[in-house]
Design a protein around this motif. Structure first.
Motif, PDB file in Angstrom:
ATOM      1  N   HIS A 221       0.836  -1.202   0.000  1.00  0.00           N
ATOM      2  CA  HIS A 221       0.000   0.000   0.000  1.00  0.00           C
ATOM      3  C   HIS A 221       0.869   1.250   0.000  1.00  0.00           C
ATOM      4  O   HIS A 221       2.048   1.200   0.372  1.00  0.00           O
ATOM      5  N   ASN A 223       0.793   3.613   1.995  1.00  0.00           N
ATOM      6  CA  ASN A 223       1.118   4.118   3.336  1.00  0.00           C
ATOM      7  C   ASN A 223       2.209   3.246   3.979  1.00  0.00           C
ATOM      8  O   ASN A 223       2.292   3.136   5.197  1.00  0.00           O
ATOM      9  N   THR A 225       2.552   0.019   4.116  1.00  0.00           N
ATOM     10  CA  THR A 225       2.156  -1.253   4.733  1.00  0.00           C
ATOM     11  C   THR A 225       2.110  -2.315   3.639  1.00  0.00           C
ATOM     12  O   THR A 225       2.045  -1.997   2.453  1.00  0.00           O
TER      13      THR A 225
HETATM   14  C1  LIG Z   1      -2.870   1.558   4.618  1.00  0.00           C
HETATM   15  O1  LIG Z   1      -3.638   1.651   3.450  1.00  0.00           O
HETATM   16  C2  LIG Z   1      -4.539   0.556   3.211  1.00  0.00           C
HETATM   17  C3  LIG Z   1      -5.195   0.757   1.876  1.00  0.00           C
HETATM   18  O2  LIG Z   1      -5.651   2.049   1.718  1.00  0.00           O
HETATM   19  C4  LIG Z   1      -5.526   0.453   4.341  1.00  0.00           C
HETATM   20  O3  LIG Z   1      -6.383  -0.657   4.166  1.00  0.00           O
HETATM   21  C5  LIG Z   1      -4.764   0.267   5.649  1.00  0.00           C
HETATM   22  O4  LIG Z   1      -5.638   0.261   6.757  1.00  0.00           O
HETATM   23  C6  LIG Z   1      -3.747   1.414   5.824  1.00  0.00           C
HETATM   24  N1  LIG Z   1      -2.950   1.101   6.991  1.00  0.00           N
HETATM   25  C7  LIG Z   1      -2.575   2.012   7.874  1.00  0.00           C
HETATM   26  C8  LIG Z   1      -1.756   1.533   9.017  1.00  0.00           C
HETATM   27  O5  LIG Z   1      -2.864   3.182   7.750  1.00  0.00           O
END
Ligand SMILES: *[C@@H]1O[C@H](CO)[C@@H](O)[C@H](O)[C@H]1NC(C)=O
Length: 565
Positions: A221, A223, A225
């Protein structure tokens, strides 16, 4: 042990050096009578129909359209003409536990070989634009004892033939040899040193090892992750920053390498008390042991009796010639009077511990008033520090490839998706993988014996376990040998698994050398240095020389002994 090892080593070398075939992918032809087989089990097997995926960087079902882009690696061994990857590949119908009739896959065809194949993307894929989703199917048609089934995304610009030296952006997928795991490794460009470093997922999930089609999905992702799913269910999620080894961001502060411990730094917590004086009655010279003054000489200790006396039973042999042999004297035997007595000869008091023993005097320890504590270098800002919060912006990708070593053939890849749509990947899972997997499950269920025999570990299981271990060892040796050839002994010993085998091999080799050297040295010693052993008869007589219990021995040897006394 060493013999077994040499056999394995030879085998590994033989596998390694076997002649390469540089033909391209072979066409394995149609599947066996899958319909017949399915009818037998009463399961309907659907026919293959291509599935369309829009906006994919790569969507590969190994149909006639997609298969031609796959190219076997023609890489050669360093400084040689021989092919580095002699394992064969085929795009062919699935043959074991067929879930979709006419479904083709990319199949590993050789056992105990290095395999490498890759396919170029139509245009480079940039994960920084919208994240990355990688999904593909693995089916172990002949199951797996030891081998890899992971995929590599090759970094742009792709140069030369694909090999284990080819820079990759990311590596993902199952691997089994001993322990099995789903690798996730990404290579990160250090913005300070401009060098790539590999970061391994520190707690990888375990892959299923059977003959069904399994779906591996990786999502990166934007962010920072990641998420790993197997067969559509999430198995590991976390941060690209925290879950990888070594961590990407270096420590903020480091020890100052220029800081040295001052010469006058006091790091002794305790010192001898300078004001303490040796007590007047402390005798440093008093011995540890002294004669026991309480001991009494036993009554049956004969101080005047000698330990040895001439044998009274001995007689001068008839053929003794005083002229030639000298004066005859009886051989000496231990004094029979001493045999049952406490002892003969001068008596001495036994030693006991001296109660006045004190030893060397030393001053008692007191706290050091100058003590500064343990010295540690100054902490400074790490000049190599950086904070990368854009880890998902992995290097651009030019191609996908499989670069594997395996003991078993039949590893099959299918339905490879690379792109940035989690939705597309989920639809593929539902429409392509799931129906096939369900049919495979139904067939294997139908094939299962109605009343399963009591599960007891059969000989076959033990044999398979044994074979897996052998595969593992061969893999280790083969990897060690190939890394040794291409990168030298240090890199080879550093390998995760192969290094241990390398070390073992080096140790065994040294052991073998040492053992043989000792045999040869022993042989040389006996030949050159040690006197030849006396013949057996002479040896027997020689032993009677000291044996006083043979008084009637009239041999000349006895006389010689007596004479020398
Ligand atoms: C990171 O991004 C994904 C997809 O948008 C989302 O599902 C996930 O919760 C996010 N994780 C964090 C730790 O922000």
């Amino acid at each position: 042990m060493t013999h077994k090892l040499s056999v394995l080593l030879l085998l590994a070398l033989a596998l390694h050096a076997s002649p390469a075939r540089c033909d391209d992918i072979v066409d394995g032809g149609p599947a066996p009578e899958t319909t017949v087989e399915a009818a037998k089990h009463g399961v309907d097997i659907p026919k293959f129909e291509p599935y369309a995926v829009p906006d994919a960087a790569l969507w590969e079902q190994f149909t006639d359209v997609g298969a031609p882009r796959w190219k076997r690696s023609q890489a050669t061994k360093k400084g040689e003409k021989e092919a580095r990857y002699d394992g064969e590949w085929a795009v062919e119908d699935i043959k074991e536990l067929v879930g979709v009739e006419g479904d083709k896959g990319l199949v590993v065809k050789s056992q105990a070989r290095h395999h490498a194949i890759s396919a170029r993307l139509e245009k480079p894929f940039d994960p920084s634009a919208s994240g990355l989703v990688l999904q593909y199917e693995v089916k172990l048609q002949e199951n797996l004892g030891c081998g890899g089934a992971y995929i590599k995304l090759l970094t742009a610009p792709l140069k030369g033939e694909f090999s284990d030296d080819t820079p990759y952006t990311l590596m993902f997928g199952p691997d089994k040899c001993g322990e099995s795991k789903v690798h996730l490794i990404y290579r990160h460009l250090n913005p300070v040193t401009h060098e790539y470093t590999e970061h391994h997922l520190s707690q990888p999930p375990t892959p299923p090892i059977d003959t069904l089609s399994h779906l591996y999905t990786l999502t990166i992702h934007m962010n920072n992750t990641y998420a790993i799913a197997i067969d559509g269910s999430e198995r590991r999620t976390g941060s690209l920053l925290d879950d990888f080894d070594p961590p990407v961001n270096p420590p903020k502060e480091i020890d100052d390498p220029k800081d040295k411990k001052p010469a006058d730094w006091e790091d002794n917590e305790k010192i001898p008390d300078a004001s303490a004086k040796k007590p007047a009655d402390w005798d440093e010279d008093a011995p540890l042991m002294i004669p026991d003054e309480d001991a009494v000489k036993p009554k049956d200790w004969f101080e005047d009796e000698p330990l040895l006396v001439p044998d009274p039973k001995a007689q001068k042999p008839a053929d003794w010639d005083d002229e030639e042999d000298g004066d005859w004297a009886a051989p000496m035997i231990s004094n029979p009077r001493c045999a049952d007595a406490a002892g003969c000869g001068p008596w001495e008091r036994p030693l006991v511990r001296n109660p006045d023993f004190k030893g060397q005097w030393s001053a008692p320890l007191v706290d050091n008033p100058l003590y500064k504590g343990e010295w540690a270098p100054r902490r400074i800002h790490n000049p190599g520090y950086f904070e990368d919060h854009g880890l998902y912006k992995l290097s651009k990708i030019d191609a996908v490839g499989f670069e594997l070593w395996t003991m078993q053939s039949g590893i099959t890849f299918d339905n490879i998706y690379l792109g940035s749509s989690s939705n597309a990947a989920a639809l593929i899972a539902d429409n392509v993988w799931k129906p096939k997997h369900d049919v495979e499950l139904a067939i294997s269920e139908a094939m299962r014996p109605k009343s399963p025999p009591a599960p007891k570990p059969g000989f076959a299981d033990v044999l398979r376990m044994f074979k897996d271990r052998i595969d593992e060892i061969l893999y280790g040796i083969s990897t060690f040998y190939s890394v040794l050839q291409s990168e030298g002994v240090v890199s080879a010993l550093r390998q995760e698994r192969a290094g241990a085998f390398g070390l073992l091999m080096v140790t065994m080799a040294l052991g073998w050398l040492g053992w043989n050297a000792s045999i040869i040295l022993g042989f040389v010693y006996r030949l050159v240095v040690a006197a030849p052993a006396p013949p057996p008869v002479a040896a027997a007589n020689a032993s009677t020389d000291n044996d006083t219990a043979s008084p009637d021995s009239g041999a000349k040897a006895d006389r010689k002994a007596a004479k020398s006394d």
